[in-house]
Structure formats: C-alpha cells, structure tokens
Design a protein around this motif. Structure first.
Motif: not given
Ligand code: CO
Length: 269
Positions: A28-29, A77, A165-168, A244, A246, A248-249
C-alpha cells in the motif's frame, strides 16, 4: 509476508544464486524497504497493493527486480500497477547504448503522468555492480533540470524502477529499520561483547544489505547487541521503510538491464 520473503530467499539459494539483499515486500502506502522482522506475523489482505523486491547475485554480480501484486484484483489499484509496468516497458524500449539516462527519466515520467498519476520523485533506479546494489548512475523517475546526464555505455548494468502513485509523489522514512548494511571497507575487527562467529556472519555479507532474520542462527539479543555495537562504531547503515507522504498507495515495477554493444539485455525477465 515473512514466509513469502523467506521462500523467495530459499528458492534463490536452491537455484545456486546468492541473496543480494533480503527480499522485501512493502504494501500500500509503503513504497519500499519494508522487511519482515524475524517474528513478523503480518499477513497479506484482500485489497493490498503488495510490492515484492528481489535481489540475486552470482559470485557478487547483482540483479534487482520488483513486481507489484494487486491482491484480490482491487479495481482502484489496477491503474497504478498498469502505470508502473507501462513506464518500465517504455523505458526498456528506449534504452540502448549511447542513450541518455535523462531520456529514460523522461519516458518513465511521461508514461505515469499521462495516466493522471505521479512518479515518486525521491526514489530512483540505479546502477548495480559487484557486491554493490546501488551505484552510479542514478536513474531518476522524474526529469529534474539540474540532474547530471549520463550516457548508457556497453558493459554497464542498470536497474530501472518506476513507482506510480495517486498521492504526493514523495516518500519519507517510516518505522524502525529492518535492513542494514556494513560497507565492505569498514574495519570490523573485534566487537566488544559480540561472538566472533556473529562478526564473521556480518562480514560475510561483503557489503550487501542484510536483515535480522538472516542472522537467525544467533540468539536475537546477541544480534541486537551486535547491531548496537556496529552502530556505535559508526559502520552500520540502516534503511527504514519508505512511506508515501500522503499515505496513498504505490505500485512499482523493476528490471535490471545489461547494456551491450548492439542493444540491451533484460537480465531479470
Ligand atoms: Co532497485
């Protein structure tokens, strides 16, 4: 998770290879460097985005490869896995002798961004060498204006490892380190209070990373004491899991390439 990683390591040895670094599985993250402790009972769960990062050496010559398993095929995912794999394929397609590493970074970044995702800025592919998992050149996942350039030359071996990732798009350290390294040139000598056999076992990694579970032949408190003594001596490097920013995965794909005179060879396919 520990059983999976130990199973990977046993299979490497059964086939006559050496473990170049302890198998790691980050979920995951956690993007990288999660390594099971000797008593880790964590289990994979439905919906996990599980990376598996594997290093093998033959007579010290290292290859590094990673894959991501979408446990239970969670729809959310799928795009992350596809982006990491597509970026890796595109970079392998672009690699050839004389090609600039900046070209690879551009291709990696584009494949991930065009899917509306972000590549991890502070995780990089890298050269590999003998008894060396990370050396020049760095293969950044994001093209940065000031980065030095480097042309792929015949004989060099590089690991390309995009993370999507869809995070930072940045990682930071998370939790207690479970991966360690003692540089090969470090003078170990005798460590006060540490059995010589344990010092020899650490030296036998020859500068490659290791985990506590690879020292399970020794009592856990002795291993802890040895790590503390190495840290006091200033020769122990530690690698915590990377998360990650934020939460996020993150998905990853990785292969190691040999640059030849007339093209490239993927060593880990
Ligand atoms: Co790598």
């Amino acid at each position: 998770m520990r059983e999976v990683c130990e199973g990977v390591e046993a299979e490497i040895e059964r086939q006559g290879g050496g473990v170049a670094f302890p198998a790691q599985s980050s979920r995951n993250a956690l993007a990288a460097h999660y390594c099971s402790a000797p008593d880790d009972e964590t289990r994979y769960a439905e919906g996990d985005l599980a990376k598996l990062d594997i290093g093998v050496h033959v007579d010290g010559w290292v290859v590094d490869t990673a894959t991501t398993v979408n446990v239970g095929d969670a729809p959310a995912n799928r795009l992350l896995v596809e982006a990491a794999e597509a970026a890796l394929s595109a970079a392998i397609g672009a690699a050839a002798p004389g090609v600039s590493v900046r070209t690879l970074s551009r291709v990696l970044e584009q494949e991930i961004r065009r899917r509306g995702l972000r590549p991890m800025r502070n995780l990089c592919g890298h050269g590999v060498g003998r008894w060396t998992v990370h050396c020049a050149p760095a293969v950044p996942n994001v093209l940065a204006p000031g980065d030095p350039d480097h042309l792929l030359t015949p004989g060099s071996v590089i690991a390309i490892e995009p993370f999507a990732t869809d995070g930072s798009g940045e990682v930071g350290e998370h939790g207690m380190p479970e991966v360690f390294r003692v540089p090969p040139a470090a003078p170990l000598g005798e460590l006060p209070g540490v059995a010589p056999a344990l010092v020899a076992a650490v030296a036998a990694f020859r500068g490659l990373p290791f985990a506590r579970r690879q020292l399970r032949a020794f009592p856990p408190d002795e291993v802890q004491a040895a790590l503390a003594a190495l840290r006091r001596k200033g020769v122990l490097q530690s690698y915590a899991a990377l998360r990650e920013a934020w939460g996020r995965p993150v998905a990853q794909a990785e292969h190691t390439l040999l640059v030849r005179d007339d093209g490239i060879e993927v060593l880990t396919a």
